[in-house]
Design a protein around this motif. Structure first.
Motif, short mmCIF file in Angstrom:
data_model
loop_
_atom_site.label_atom_id
_atom_site.label_comp_id
_atom_site.label_asym_id
_atom_site.label_seq_id
_atom_site.Cartn_x
_atom_site.Cartn_y
_atom_site.Cartn_z
N ALA A 89 0.83 -1.21 0.00
CA ALA A 89 0.00 0.00 0.00
C ALA A 89 0.87 1.26 0.00
N LEU A 90 1.96 1.23 0.75
CA LEU A 90 2.87 2.37 0.75
C LEU A 90 3.54 2.55 -0.60
N ALA A 91 3.81 1.44 -1.31
CA ALA A 91 4.39 1.54 -2.65
C ALA A 91 3.42 2.21 -3.61
N VAL A 92 2.12 1.92 -3.47
CA VAL A 92 1.11 2.59 -4.30
C VAL A 92 1.10 4.08 -4.00
N PHE A 93 1.12 4.43 -2.72
CA PHE A 93 1.13 5.85 -2.32
C PHE A 93 2.38 6.54 -2.89
N ASP A 94 3.53 5.88 -2.79
CA ASP A 94 4.78 6.46 -3.29
C ASP A 94 4.72 6.71 -4.79
N HIS A 95 4.08 5.79 -5.50
CA HIS A 95 3.95 5.99 -6.95
C HIS A 95 3.16 7.25 -7.25
N HIS A 96 2.03 7.42 -6.59
CA HIS A 96 1.17 8.57 -6.87
C HIS A 96 1.81 9.88 -6.46
N THR A 97 2.59 9.86 -5.40
CA THR A 97 3.18 11.11 -4.92
C THR A 97 4.54 11.42 -5.55
N ALA A 98 5.09 10.48 -6.32
CA ALA A 98 6.39 10.71 -6.95
C ALA A 98 6.30 11.77 -8.04
N ARG A 99 5.12 11.90 -8.67
CA ARG A 99 4.91 12.91 -9.72
C ARG A 99 3.69 13.73 -9.33
N PRO A 100 3.89 14.72 -8.47
CA PRO A 100 2.76 15.50 -7.95
C PRO A 100 1.90 16.14 -9.02
N ASP A 101 2.52 16.74 -10.03
CA ASP A 101 1.75 17.42 -11.07
C ASP A 101 0.81 16.46 -11.78
N ALA A 102 1.34 15.29 -12.19
CA ALA A 102 0.52 14.32 -12.90
C ALA A 102 -0.61 13.81 -12.01
N SER A 103 -0.33 13.55 -10.74
CA SER A 103 -1.36 13.04 -9.84
C SER A 103 -2.45 14.08 -9.59
N LEU A 104 -2.07 15.34 -9.44
CA LEU A 104 -3.06 16.38 -9.21
C LEU A 104 -3.91 16.61 -10.46
N LEU A 105 -3.29 16.56 -11.63
CA LEU A 105 -4.05 16.71 -12.87
C LEU A 105 -5.04 15.56 -13.05
#
Length: 252
Positions: free
Chosen positions: A80-96
């Protein structure tokens, strides 16, 4: 960390600014710096492009679960932490992408399918690690796998939404602590004679004897552990999830 996805920020930004339905594949391909044919080969469709990193994330989840067979609940926390890390590694893409999900119903439906895939992967990882006890009808182990997987996804999503509203480095540590506390609550459900004695336990919980509980903790020898299920609204926050689980365990 999951390998960087091929989703181009410029294409996501175009979808947000211009509108999902109003944006053509030709425009997306141009924004991504590729030809129309290359776009179709790489992504398949506009919707597939938005979720192009899904398979890479799932591969990472499976690898983490496989490596953690000696401590299955701990491996689910790590996944679950690996999933979170993936999403937060590229903040701009995740926010978009988050903005797109708020605006496009079809994308929200696709995101719901993704959530169920994580939950199913966590449950399968637990079932595989605990072997015949979960797969061949031990209701306690089977229901514990279902409940723990669902709770981990709910807590993860609550913290990810919090990060999307206001990105902060501290959120990852808070998520890790909550997930480990949740794993500690479920640890007795995964213990017993058919459990994994000698596992390393849940990181940070102070346990010295892994996931195997005191033989007398659940009553007479050989007694099947009680099943604890907490039912909440999908929008319930982290504290509500943990409070419901704690309450169910205290009053079982």
């Amino acid at each position: 960390m999951t390998p960087t996805s091929a989703i181009p920020d410029a294409a996501l930004r175009l979808l947000v600014e211009q509108g999902f339905d109003a944006t053509s594949v030709d425009q997306l391909a141009a924004a991504a710096g590729m030809s129309r044919s290359t776009f179709f080969r790489r992504f398949g469709s506009k919707e597939d492009m938005v979720f192009a990193d899904m398979e890479a994330i799932m591969d990472t989840v499976r690898r983490v679960l496989e490596r953690g067979r000696r401590d299955p609940p701990g491996a689910v926390v790590d996944a679950a932490l690996a999933v979170f890390d993936h999403h937060t590694a590229r903040p701009d893409a995740s926010l978009l992408r988050h903005r797109l999900l708020q605006e496009v119903l079809a994308l929200r439906d696709r995101e719901l399918v993704s959530t169920h895939r994580y939950e199913d992967a966590f449950r399968r990882g637990l079932d595989a690690a605990f072997g015949p006890r979960a797969a061949d009808g031990d209701g306690g182990a089977r229901i514990a796998s279902v409940a723990f997987a669902a709770a981990v996804v709910a807590v993860h999503n609550a913290y990810l939404r919090s990060w999307l509203r206001s990105p902060a480095d501290s959120i990852r540590a808070e998520l890790a602590a909550e997930l480990r506390a949740l794993a500690h609550l479920f640890a007795p459900r995964f213990g017993g004679p058919a459990g994994r004695p000698g596992a390393r336990g849940v990181e940070g919980d102070g346990a010295a004897d892994g996931l195997a509980p005191d033989p007398g903790a659940d009553g007479p020898r050989g007694r099947r552990p009680d099943v604890v299920v907490a039912v909440l609204d999908p929008s319930a926050g982290t504290e509500a999830v943990l409070a419901a689980v704690r309450g169910a365990l205290e009053h079982r």
